[in-house]
Design a protein around this motif. Structure first.
Motif, mmCIF file in Angstrom:
data_model
loop_
_atom_site.group_PDB
_atom_site.id
_atom_site.type_symbol
_atom_site.label_atom_id
_atom_site.label_comp_id
_atom_site.label_asym_id
_atom_site.label_seq_id
_atom_site.Cartn_x
_atom_site.Cartn_y
_atom_site.Cartn_z
ATOM 1 N N THR A 124 0.810 -1.222 0.000
ATOM 2 C CA THR A 124 0.000 0.000 0.000
ATOM 3 C C THR A 124 0.840 1.268 0.000
ATOM 4 O OG1 THR A 124 -1.493 -1.293 1.370
ATOM 5 C CG2 THR A 124 -1.937 1.074 1.238
ATOM 6 N N ILE A 125 1.949 1.231 0.733
ATOM 7 C CA ILE A 125 2.744 2.453 0.875
ATOM 8 C C ILE A 125 4.070 2.349 0.123
ATOM 9 C CG2 ILE A 125 1.624 3.235 2.980
ATOM 10 C CD1 ILE A 125 3.994 2.070 4.578
ATOM 11 N N GLY A 126 4.197 1.311 -0.693
ATOM 12 C CA GLY A 126 5.338 1.226 -1.612
ATOM 13 C C GLY A 126 6.700 1.194 -0.944
ATOM 14 N N VAL A 127 6.787 0.500 0.191
ATOM 15 C CA VAL A 127 8.072 0.436 0.909
ATOM 16 C C VAL A 127 8.838 -0.858 0.640
ATOM 17 C CG1 VAL A 127 7.471 1.983 2.811
ATOM 18 C CG2 VAL A 127 6.877 -0.445 2.973
ATOM 19 N N GLY A 128 8.180 -1.804 -0.040
ATOM 20 C CA GLY A 128 8.766 -3.134 -0.209
ATOM 21 C C GLY A 128 9.980 -3.152 -1.118
ATOM 22 N N THR A 129 10.804 -4.134 -0.907
ATOM 23 C CA THR A 129 11.943 -4.429 -1.784
ATOM 24 C C THR A 129 11.820 -5.918 -2.141
ATOM 25 O OG1 THR A 129 13.197 -4.564 0.264
ATOM 26 C CG2 THR A 129 13.538 -2.586 -1.065
ATOM 27 N N SER B 38 -2.006 -12.163 -6.961
ATOM 28 C CA SER B 38 -1.499 -11.053 -7.783
ATOM 29 C C SER B 38 -0.780 -10.054 -6.891
ATOM 30 C CB SER B 38 -2.648 -10.372 -8.539
ATOM 31 O OG SER B 38 -3.623 -9.916 -7.630
ATOM 32 N N GLY B 39 -0.005 -9.210 -7.545
ATOM 33 C CA GLY B 39 0.724 -8.161 -6.828
ATOM 34 C C GLY B 39 0.105 -6.799 -7.124
ATOM 35 N N HIS B 40 0.092 -5.963 -6.100
ATOM 36 C CA HIS B 40 -0.484 -4.604 -6.226
ATOM 37 C C HIS B 40 0.524 -3.675 -5.546
ATOM 38 C CE1 HIS B 40 -4.048 -1.708 -5.791
ATOM 39 N NE2 HIS B 40 -3.218 -1.230 -4.866
ATOM 40 N N PHE B 41 1.360 -3.063 -6.368
ATOM 41 C CA PHE B 41 2.488 -2.335 -5.787
ATOM 42 C C PHE B 41 2.408 -0.835 -6.038
ATOM 43 C CE2 PHE B 41 4.494 -6.576 -6.973
ATOM 44 C CZ PHE B 41 4.185 -7.128 -5.742
ATOM 45 N N HIS B 42 2.293 -0.112 -4.937
ATOM 46 C CA HIS B 42 2.436 1.349 -5.033
ATOM 47 C C HIS B 42 3.920 1.630 -5.185
ATOM 48 C CE1 HIS B 42 -1.741 2.690 -4.270
ATOM 49 N NE2 HIS B 42 -1.833 1.434 -3.872
ATOM 50 N N ASP B 43 4.217 2.757 -5.835
ATOM 51 C CA ASP B 43 5.611 2.969 -6.267
ATOM 52 C C ASP B 43 6.307 4.086 -5.486
ATOM 53 O OD1 ASP B 43 7.715 2.162 -7.862
ATOM 54 O OD2 ASP B 43 7.273 3.614 -9.439
ATOM 55 N N THR B 44 5.893 4.263 -4.263
ATOM 56 C CA THR B 44 6.369 5.394 -3.450
ATOM 57 C C THR B 44 7.896 5.494 -3.431
ATOM 58 O OG1 THR B 44 4.473 4.831 -2.080
ATOM 59 C CG2 THR B 44 5.911 6.583 -1.259
ATOM 60 N N TYR B 45 8.564 4.379 -3.237
ATOM 61 C CA TYR B 45 10.035 4.382 -3.173
ATOM 62 C C TYR B 45 10.677 3.896 -4.477
ATOM 63 C CZ TYR B 45 9.893 5.656 1.736
ATOM 64 O OH TYR B 45 9.695 6.345 2.911
ATOM 65 N N GLY B 46 9.900 3.836 -5.551
ATOM 66 C CA GLY B 46 10.467 3.480 -6.848
ATOM 67 C C GLY B 46 10.866 2.015 -6.987
ATOM 68 N N GLN B 47 10.236 1.147 -6.165
ATOM 69 C CA GLN B 47 10.633 -0.274 -6.162
ATOM 70 C C GLN B 47 9.628 -1.182 -6.888
ATOM 71 O OE1 GLN B 47 13.722 -1.072 -4.466
ATOM 72 N NE2 GLN B 47 13.666 1.151 -4.710
ATOM 73 N N ALA B 48 8.550 -0.612 -7.372
ATOM 74 C CA ALA B 48 7.459 -1.472 -7.866
ATOM 75 C C ALA B 48 7.879 -2.337 -9.057
ATOM 76 C CB ALA B 48 6.249 -0.619 -8.229
ATOM 77 N N LEU B 49 8.700 -1.800 -9.950
ATOM 78 C CA LEU B 49 9.106 -2.609 -11.114
ATOM 79 C C LEU B 49 10.003 -3.771 -10.691
ATOM 80 C CD1 LEU B 49 9.906 -0.102 -14.013
ATOM 81 C CD2 LEU B 49 7.943 -1.632 -13.820
#
Ligand code: HMG
Ligand code: MG
Length: 302
Positions: free
Chosen positions: A179-184, A205-216
């Motif tokens: 939700t907050i795009g903190v994942g790596t 499925s994956g649902h990635f917010h891109d807050t820290y630019g890690q979604a791709l």
């Protein structure tokens, strides 16, 4: 696990994207966005949510938007329904899929849907049952699957617990949301593997917010696990009103560019997708929040 040769993308821009806009977006603009997405080849579009208009006024025009869409055969239209009231309102506009949305942290569950995780599952159970009786597919979203704005890091065990509870009440698909795009990548893989304890590879499925630019890179990490379904948001629209500071989902344009470059089929026409993203961004008075869209638009005007 071989990397999938085909990926299904769900564009959540009309819902996740536009729920977060401060200025009102007229129903006609939302409908035009859905039309632009289906024209670009999206086969599933998350259109709106049937939630309390006091909580999310941006989605108050849900029925108007759903009935205004000229539906295309082969395209699935999904809506969020947090409770029976939402489902009953949604049924009139015949969604192909409904989404119940829970959380992997207690604090986020309280802030987002005003109840505990256990209470949310109790509320979802009759929603899931009724939707399935109507032949409507049921997806579940597990928010804050790697990090919570209120509790910090979230364990894979917490994700697994909610996934198990969703499975037990008949939810057919488990969307794991950062939700907050903190994942790596490793953390996202661990969250996914927790969901995969309860759901088959074709049901996550994956649902990635891109807050820290890690979604791709997080998407790539999921492809390595064989996961082939992802949510994305055209022009990178989005955010959750109850997750302050979180930015939009990964831009669909960026994901399509990545997948196309890896010879992974999506069925999406990137140029038409860029057009759809540009149209909604023009309305919102800003540039698309997508590196690929920006590059393509720059190239067009050069
Ligand atoms: P509540 O206040 O606890 O609900 O809210 P309630 O049952 O006590 O009802 C209070 C009032 O709301 C009543 O009206 C109900 O009729 C009305 P009143 O008598 O006061 O006039 N109400 C509704 N109205 C319309 N549609 C409904 C509905 N339900 C009750 N469905 C509730 C509980 C869940 C409704 C509320 O907390 C809510 O609407 N939350 C929605 C929050 C939301 O939409 N968040 C964003 C979407 S989730 C997200 O973005 C995450 C995701 O993208 C994945 C990720 O990134 O993590 C999916
Ligand atoms: Mg979201």
């Amino acid at each position: 696990m071989p990397i999938p040769s085909k990926v299904k993308l769900v564009d959540v821009g009309p819902r996740d994207g536009l729920q977060n806009e401060q200025e009102p977006v007229p129903a006609a603009v939302k409908i035009a966005l859905v039309h632009g997405l289906q024209e670009a080849g999206l086969k599933e579009i998350e259109v709106t949510s049937f939630v309390s208009p006091k909580w999310v006024p941006q989605m108050a025009d849900n029925a108007e938007v759903m009935t205004g869409i000229a539906r295309q055969p082969g395209v699935r239209y999904s809506v969020l329904t947090p409770n029976m009231k939402g489902l009953e309102a949604a049924l009139a506009s015949k969604p192909d899929e409904i989404v119940v949305f829970g959380a992997a942290s207690e604090a986020f569950s309280q802030r987002n849907i005003n109840c505990s995780i256990a209470e949310s599952i109790e509320r979802f159970a009759p929603v899931v049952r009724a939707a399935r009786e109507h032949g409507i597919h049921v997806r579940g979203a597990v928010s804050v699957a790697v990090g919570c704005p209120y509790e910090g890091e979230v364990s894979p065990e917490s994700v697994g617990r909610v996934a198990r509870m969703m499975k037990e009440i008949g939810v057919q698909h488990c969307g794991v949301a950062d939700t907050i795009g903190v994942g790596t990548p490793r953390k996202v893989q661990a969250a996914m593997e927790a969901a995969l304890q309860h759901y088959a590879i074709d049901e996550v499925s994956g649902h990635f917010h891109d807050t820290y630019g890690q979604a791709l890179v997080n998407t790539l990490a999921c492809l390595e696990l064989g996961i082939w379904q992802f949510d994305a948001s055209v022009a990178g629209l989005g955010g959750c009103p109850y997750a302050k500071g979180a930015t939009g989902n990964v831009a669909t344009e960026d994901l399509v560019y990545l997948l196309r470059g890896m010879d992974i089929e999506t069925g999406i026409d990137l140029d038409k997708l860029v057009d759809a993203g540009k149209a909604i961004s023009d309305f919102l008075g800003r540039k698309p929040n997508s590196r690929a869209a920006t590059a393509i638009l720059n190239k067009r005007s050069a």
